[in-house]
Design a protein around this motif. Structure first.
Motif, PDB file in Angstrom:
ATOM      1  N   VAL A 241       0.857  -1.184   0.000  1.00 58.59           N
ATOM      2  CA  VAL A 241       0.000   0.000   0.000  1.00 58.59           C
ATOM      3  C   VAL A 241       0.891   1.231   0.000  1.00 58.59           C
ATOM      4  CG1 VAL A 241      -1.860   1.233   1.177  1.00 58.59           C
ATOM      5  CG2 VAL A 241      -1.736  -1.260   1.318  1.00 58.59           C
ATOM      6  N   MET A 242       0.654   2.116  -0.953  1.00 63.34           N
ATOM      7  CA  MET A 242       1.528   3.272  -1.107  1.00 63.34           C
ATOM      8  C   MET A 242       0.769   4.543  -0.746  1.00 63.34           C
ATOM      9  SD  MET A 242       3.962   3.709  -4.380  1.00 63.34           S
ATOM     10  CE  MET A 242       5.108   5.076  -4.476  1.00 63.34           C
ATOM     11  N   TYR A 243       1.416   5.426  -0.016  1.00 63.60           N
ATOM     12  CA  TYR A 243       0.826   6.721   0.311  1.00 63.60           C
ATOM     13  C   TYR A 243       1.913   7.781   0.234  1.00 63.60           C
ATOM     14  CZ  TYR A 243      -1.935  10.338   2.541  1.00 63.60           C
ATOM     15  OH  TYR A 243      -2.618  11.504   2.789  1.00 63.60           O
ATOM     16  N   ALA A 244       1.664   8.826  -0.518  1.00 62.76           N
ATOM     17  CA  ALA A 244       2.583   9.960  -0.615  1.00 62.76           C
ATOM     18  C   ALA A 244       4.031   9.533  -0.828  1.00 62.76           C
ATOM     19  CB  ALA A 244       2.447  10.851   0.629  1.00 62.76           C
ATOM     20  N   GLY A 245       4.242   8.656  -1.805  1.00 63.47           N
ATOM     21  CA  GLY A 245       5.601   8.306  -2.194  1.00 63.47           C
ATOM     22  C   GLY A 245       6.253   7.209  -1.380  1.00 63.47           C
ATOM     23  N   GLN A 246       5.512   6.647  -0.410  1.00 64.62           N
ATOM     24  CA  GLN A 246       6.104   5.621   0.454  1.00 64.62           C
ATOM     25  C   GLN A 246       5.198   4.400   0.572  1.00 64.62           C
ATOM     26  OE1 GLN A 246       6.532   8.040   4.010  1.00 64.62           O
ATOM     27  NE2 GLN A 246       8.555   8.750   3.323  1.00 64.62           N
ATOM     28  N   ILE A 247       5.805   3.247   0.827  1.00 66.02           N
ATOM     29  CA  ILE A 247       5.012   2.045   1.089  1.00 66.02           C
ATOM     30  C   ILE A 247       4.745   2.015   2.589  1.00 66.02           C
ATOM     31  CG2 ILE A 247       5.005  -0.469   1.122  1.00 66.02           C
ATOM     32  CD1 ILE A 247       6.641  -0.337  -1.495  1.00 66.02           C
ATOM     33  N   ILE A 248       3.457   2.113   2.965  1.00 67.99           N
ATOM     34  CA  ILE A 248       3.143   2.260   4.382  1.00 67.99           C
ATOM     35  C   ILE A 248       2.644   0.957   5.014  1.00 67.99           C
ATOM     36  CG2 ILE A 248       2.835   4.770   4.385  1.00 67.99           C
ATOM     37  CD1 ILE A 248      -0.187   2.628   4.204  1.00 67.99           C
ATOM     38  N   GLU A 249       2.271  -0.001   4.159  1.00 63.07           N
ATOM     39  CA  GLU A 249       1.919  -1.318   4.701  1.00 63.07           C
ATOM     40  C   GLU A 249       2.136  -2.346   3.606  1.00 63.07           C
ATOM     41  OE1 GLU A 249      -1.989  -1.670   6.473  1.00 63.07           O
ATOM     42  OE2 GLU A 249      -1.552  -3.668   7.253  1.00 63.07           O
ATOM     43  N   LYS A 250       2.686  -3.493   3.973  1.00 55.72           N
ATOM     44  CA  LYS A 250       2.805  -4.558   2.984  1.00 55.72           C
ATOM     45  C   LYS A 250       2.655  -5.900   3.640  1.00 55.72           C
ATOM     46  CE  LYS A 250       7.857  -4.317   2.878  1.00 55.72           C
ATOM     47  NZ  LYS A 250       8.973  -3.887   2.032  1.00 55.72           N
ATOM     48  N   GLY A 251       2.137  -6.853   2.862  1.00 50.68           N
ATOM     49  CA  GLY A 251       1.938  -8.194   3.395  1.00 50.68           C
ATOM     50  C   GLY A 251       1.184  -9.059   2.408  1.00 50.68           C
ATOM     51  N   PRO A 252       0.977 -10.336   2.773  1.00 49.65           N
ATOM     52  CA  PRO A 252       0.207 -11.230   1.906  1.00 49.65           C
ATOM     53  C   PRO A 252      -1.205 -10.681   1.696  1.00 49.65           C
ATOM     54  CG  PRO A 252       1.273 -12.464   3.675  1.00 49.65           C
ATOM     55  CD  PRO A 252       1.451 -11.011   3.988  1.00 49.65           C
ATOM     56  N   VAL A 253      -1.768 -10.945   0.524  1.00 41.79           N
ATOM     57  CA  VAL A 253      -3.055 -10.353   0.159  1.00 41.79           C
ATOM     58  C   VAL A 253      -4.119 -10.602   1.221  1.00 41.79           C
ATOM     59  CG1 VAL A 253      -4.982 -10.543  -1.461  1.00 41.79           C
ATOM     60  CG2 VAL A 253      -2.658 -10.320  -2.319  1.00 41.79           C
ATOM     61  N   ASN A 254      -4.290 -11.863   1.627  1.00 42.82           N
ATOM     62  CA  ASN A 254      -5.370 -12.143   2.567  1.00 42.82           C
ATOM     63  C   ASN A 254      -5.161 -11.483   3.914  1.00 42.82           C
ATOM     64  OD1 ASN A 254      -7.093 -13.394   0.957  1.00 42.82           O
ATOM     65  ND2 ASN A 254      -6.947 -15.423   1.916  1.00 42.82           N
ATOM     66  N   GLU A 255      -3.907 -11.413   4.319  1.00 43.68           N
ATOM     67  CA  GLU A 255      -3.551 -10.757   5.564  1.00 43.68           C
ATOM     68  C   GLU A 255      -3.957  -9.270   5.505  1.00 43.68           C
ATOM     69  OE1 GLU A 255      -2.405 -12.166   8.302  1.00 43.68           O
ATOM     70  OE2 GLU A 255      -1.665 -10.337   9.271  1.00 43.68           O
ATOM     71  N   ILE A 256      -3.648  -8.599   4.401  1.00 44.33           N
ATOM     72  CA  ILE A 256      -3.972  -7.173   4.290  1.00 44.33           C
ATOM     73  C   ILE A 256      -5.485  -6.963   4.193  1.00 44.33           C
ATOM     74  CG2 ILE A 256      -3.680  -5.085   2.863  1.00 44.33           C
ATOM     75  CD1 ILE A 256      -1.080  -5.833   4.156  1.00 44.33           C
ATOM     76  N   LEU A 257      -6.182  -7.858   3.477  1.00 44.69           N
ATOM     77  CA  LEU A 257      -7.625  -7.664   3.322  1.00 44.69           C
ATOM     78  C   LEU A 257      -8.395  -8.037   4.586  1.00 44.69           C
ATOM     79  CD1 LEU A 257      -8.265  -8.932  -0.334  1.00 44.69           C
ATOM     80  CD2 LEU A 257      -7.910  -6.583   0.463  1.00 44.69           C
ATOM     81  N   GLU A 258      -7.941  -9.072   5.296  1.00 48.10           N
ATOM     82  CA  GLU A 258      -8.701  -9.535   6.457  1.00 48.10           C
ATOM     83  C   GLU A 258      -8.200  -8.918   7.763  1.00 48.10           C
ATOM     84  OE1 GLU A 258     -11.367 -11.154   5.837  1.00 48.10           O
ATOM     85  OE2 GLU A 258     -10.876 -11.588   3.730  1.00 48.10           O
ATOM     86  N   ASN A 259      -6.963  -8.458   7.779  1.00 46.04           N
ATOM     87  CA  ASN A 259      -6.376  -7.967   9.020  1.00 46.04           C
ATOM     88  C   ASN A 259      -5.531  -6.721   8.743  1.00 46.04           C
ATOM     89  OD1 ASN A 259      -5.544  -7.927  11.701  1.00 46.04           O
ATOM     90  ND2 ASN A 259      -3.873  -9.403  11.351  1.00 46.04           N
ATOM     91  N   PRO A 260      -6.137  -5.716   8.101  1.00 49.84           N
ATOM     92  CA  PRO A 260      -5.362  -4.518   7.751  1.00 49.84           C
ATOM     93  C   PRO A 260      -5.014  -3.744   9.021  1.00 49.84           C
ATOM     94  CG  PRO A 260      -7.680  -4.135   7.325  1.00 49.84           C
ATOM     95  CD  PRO A 260      -7.563  -5.568   7.751  1.00 49.84           C
ATOM     96  N   LYS A 261      -3.860  -3.082   9.017  1.00 45.04           N
ATOM     97  CA  LYS A 261      -3.429  -2.402  10.234  1.00 45.04           C
ATOM     98  C   LYS A 261      -3.313  -0.891  10.071  1.00 45.04           C
ATOM     99  CE  LYS A 261      -2.877  -5.989  12.911  1.00 45.04           C
ATOM    100  NZ  LYS A 261      -3.927  -6.207  13.924  1.00 45.04           N
TER     101      LYS A 261
END
Ligand SMILES: Nc1ncnc2c1ncn2[C@@H]1O[C@H](COP(=O)(O)OP(=O)(O)OP(=O)(O)O)[C@@H](O)[C@H]1O
Ligand SMILES: Nc1ncnc2c1ncn2[C@@H]1O[C@H](COP(=O)(O)OP(=O)(O)O)[C@@H](O)[C@H]1O
Ligand code: SF4
Ligand code: SF4
Ligand SMILES: [Mg+2]
Ligand SMILES: [Mg+2]
Lengths: 338, 338
Positions: A241-261
């Protein structure tokens, strides 16, 4: 033909194909007579590894730097800082010949199929050009390879399309030709910049299905850029996940969709619609304000001016480092400081 | 008022003359939209959605071949009006439109404030000062900072330009606005913002909408009614709750199956092939060549059946439904001509 989710991740190898290290891409802002007046920090400290045969998705609002990051990976912009290592070699050290070789190793499906194809060339001409540039001298061989790639993108019967001009093709067919051109030289990495955002719902699925088949058949690594989180799980193994030029969260797809932080990831997910008749009865949650200026980005956490969870005194002052939710799932947000 | 419908369309036809023949873009459309409500028109590219919008607003290109039918606005047949009174009393006064790709169609050399004020000057005959004041109010309404009134389109982001286009359609306080793909080129957060704005305007002013899109998920934010268009014709009309949980027409079902979901393990499908050419549409059911449920009867043109409140143009429903338009003769304009 159907697309299933989640993507099977077992096939992915552990060999790194592309490594992006602390990449910064700044565009100079020139003022007449003043020289450089500032910089647009389109990419500002991005690092990741991409494995052989892996598909990742880069998601974020428009203007957050997704296309700039990709164009730099393709060697179209010079980074201000950091490295791009492809197959163990730093692309900034490439000679002109090596750079030409590199461009045959990475295919590019650019945003907007309509603008991607030269209007006055036929399909055959469009596909022949890269082969000529790559030094395929035999005309018959070129034609054979064009036929082969057209079959791969399912533009058959091939002869019906060879002499057509782009405006004589539907949006989906145009995008197939763009994809054909991108895979013609058998690259190992495919960069697809919002490949389906301009297309119909059904054609979208058709093109994503095609991309996934090609990826599996050729063990391609793919970087899929989108602002639409709902398509990601049908196509990718990891999300950045990118915001303002930086990657602010990354992880396996299901992890990000089911347990976003990250609060910004929450915002993206809350804004992603699903066809639910209850939607008419409520307003969508959207973070206030606009994406920040990349010329003078906010201090501390770049999301802090729009964040409902802001920890005053910390978030405006200090840049959050990456915190581990799990070894695979990293989030840059002070909420997760131990 | 004759009935509770802000708009009623009866047997509407819009054909275009081209070198290759007659394009039957709108081919016998019937629709009714209750006051202060919103209807979405779904369908693939090229099915005639924008042409239907132009037919309702009588924004006709030069090559019109046939333009016929009845359009009732608040019960009044506006088809009967001559062009002068239609322009003075209907277009932009009672019905306005946000055209497809409106945000890229703003005049680049005119300040956006002037562009929003203009419809008020032209159609309501107010003074420049009054119109400017109205434009200011509209900017507040759609969420563009007032300071932007003096800016030029290139100084605004895509989302802001789209809001300006909506403000232009709103400034004359029409009772109906036709929105042609208002969010298709925008990222999810901007989409969500614009849908919220449209929803708020509807709640506060009672404006009705016709929303044209192929983005089914986003449409559920606004639509209380759903109409599905295929090859120039309406093949299903339902209330949104019924449609999204159980689409009736095989085409509607296929469209819904192509919508990606954030959660769950539903497979994504696409509809192989393309909608038929409108130059020579098939004589039987126009969806037959792509329909998985077609049977013997489908080589005849199905009539529209009524199931309770819902309408569906498909032979599968013959047994449990009644004819929706029993007294409609088959007096097709093209047949009348012969
Ligand atoms: N002025 C015209 N002359 C001839 N044909 C036309 C004209 N305008 C539209 N058409 C044709 O009419 C058909 C319907 O077009 P229309 O623009 O209404 O489709 P649409 O459903 O809005 O598609 P999209 O989703 O791509 O906007 C298409 O085949 C189009 O090429
Ligand atoms: N060649 C360029 N010169 C100057 N600014 C640029 C250039 N390319 C992109 N930018 C700016 O960099 C930022 C990120 O743009 P981009 O990478 O296109 O974002 P995205 O693809 O996420 O929408 C934007 O502010 C954009 O205007
Ligand atoms: S670091 Fe602070 S401001 Fe940034 S997202 Fe986390 S809580 Fe919000
Ligand atoms: S009429 Fe026949 S072909 Fe047409 S949608 Fe119904 S079942 Fe399919
Ligand atoms: Mg981009
Ligand atoms: Mg259209």
């Amino acid at each position: 033909m159907t697309l299933t989710a989640p993507v099977d991740t077992k096939a992915t190898s552990t060999t790194v194909l592309l490594s992006v290290r602390n990449l910064r891409v700044w565009f100079e802002l020139r003022k007449f007579g003043l020289g450089v007046a500032g910089y647009v920090r389109a990419v500002d400290g991005v690092s990741f590894d991409l494995y052989e045969g892996e598909a990742i998705a880069v998601v974020g609002e428009s203007g957050c730097g997704k296309s700039s990051l990709m164009r730099t990976i393709l060697g179209l912009h010079r980074p201000r800082e950091g490295q791009i290592i492809f197959d163990g070699r730093d692309i900034s050290r490439f000679t002109r010949d090596e750079l030409r070789w590199y461009r045959t190793r990475v295919g590019y499906v650019q945003q907007d199929p309509y603008g991607a194809l030269p209007p006055f060339m036929t399909v055959r001409g469009i596909l022949e050009e890269p082969l000529v540039v790559a030094g395929v001298k035999d005309k018959q061989e070129r034609l054979e390879r064009i036929r082969q790639v057209m079959r791969e993108v399912k533009m058959t019967p091939v002869d019906d399309f060879l002499s057509k001009f782009p405006h004589q093709l539907s949006g989906g067919q145009q995008q197939r030709i763009v994809i054909a051109r991108a895979i013609l030289l058998e690259p190992r990495l495919l960069v697809a910049d919002e490949p389906v955002s301009m297309l119909d719902a059904s054609v979208r699925v058709e093109i994503l299905t095609l991309l996934r088949q090609l990826q599996e058949q050729h063990n391609l690594s793919v970087i899929y850029i989108t602002h639409d989180l709902s398509t990601v799980r049908y196509f990718s193994e990891r999300i950045f996940v990118m915001y303002a030029g930086q990657i602010i969260e990354k992880g396996p797809v299901n992890e990000i969709l089911e347990n976003p932080k990250h609060p910004y990831t929450w915002a993206l997910l809350a804004a992603t619609p699903e066809p639910d008749p209850q939607n008419v009865h409520k307003f969508r949650e959207v973070p206030p304000g606009e994406p920040p200026s990349l010329i003078t980005p906010p201090s501390g956490c770049r999301f802090h001016p729009r964040c409902a969870k802001i920890i005053h005194g910390t978030c405006e002052r200090q840049v959050p480092p990456g915190f581990e939710v799990s070894p695979e799932h990293i989030v840059q947000c002070w909420l997760y400081e131990e | 008022m004759k009935n509770g419908n802000v708009l009623q369309v009866e047997d509407l036809y819009l054909y275009f003359a081209t070198k290759r023949g007659v394009v039957q873009a709108v081919d016998g459309v019937n629709l009714a939209l209750p006051r202060s409500s919103a209807m979405v028109i779904l369908g693939e590219s090229g099915c005639g959605k924008s042409s239907l919008a132009r037919a309702i607003l009588r924004l006709l290109p030069r090559n019109v071949h046939t333009y016929a039918g009845r359009i009732l606005l608040d019960g009044q047949d506006v088809m009967a009006l001559d062009e002068d009174s239609f322009r003075e009393n209907v277009r932009w006064v009672r019905v306005s439109m946000v055209p497809q790709a409106a945000m890229n169609a703003l005049n680049p050399v005119i300040r956006v404030g002037d562009q929003v004020a203009e419809p008020a000057i032209v159609h309501l005959g107010v003074t420049k000062e009054e119109a400017w004041e109205m434009a200011r109010r509209m900017f507040r309404y759609v969420g563009v900072p007032e300071g932007f009134l003096n800016r030029y389109p290139f100084e605004l982001s895509g989302g802001m330009r789209q809001r300006v286009a909506i403000a232009m359609a709103l400034v004359t306080s029409p009772s109906l606005i036709i929105l042609d793909e208002p969010t298709s080129a925008l990222d999810v957060l901007t989409q969500a913002n614009i849908m919220n704005t449209l929803k708020r305007i509807k709640q506060e002013t009672g404006t009705s909408y016709i929303l044209i899109t192929h983005d089914i998920a986003t449409s559920s934010d606004l639509a209380e009614h759903v109409a599905v268009m295929y090859a120039g014709q309406i093949v299903e009309v339902s209330n949104a709750a019924a449609f999204f949980s159980e689409p009736l027409h095989p085409y509607s079902q296929k469209l819904m199956a192509s919508v990606p979901r954030l959660h769950g393990d539903k497979e994504l499908e696409f509809i192989p092939g393309r909608p038929p050419s409108l130059l020579n549409p098939p004589t039987g059911c126009r969806f037959a060549s792509r329909c998985p449920l077609r049977f013997g009867k489908c080589d005849q043109d199905p009539p529209t059946f009524r199931l309770g409140e819902r309408l569906v143009k498909c032979w599968l429903f013959e047994a449990d439904a009644e004819l929706a338009y029993p007294d409609t003769t088959s007096a097709h304009p093209s047949e009348q001509r012969r």
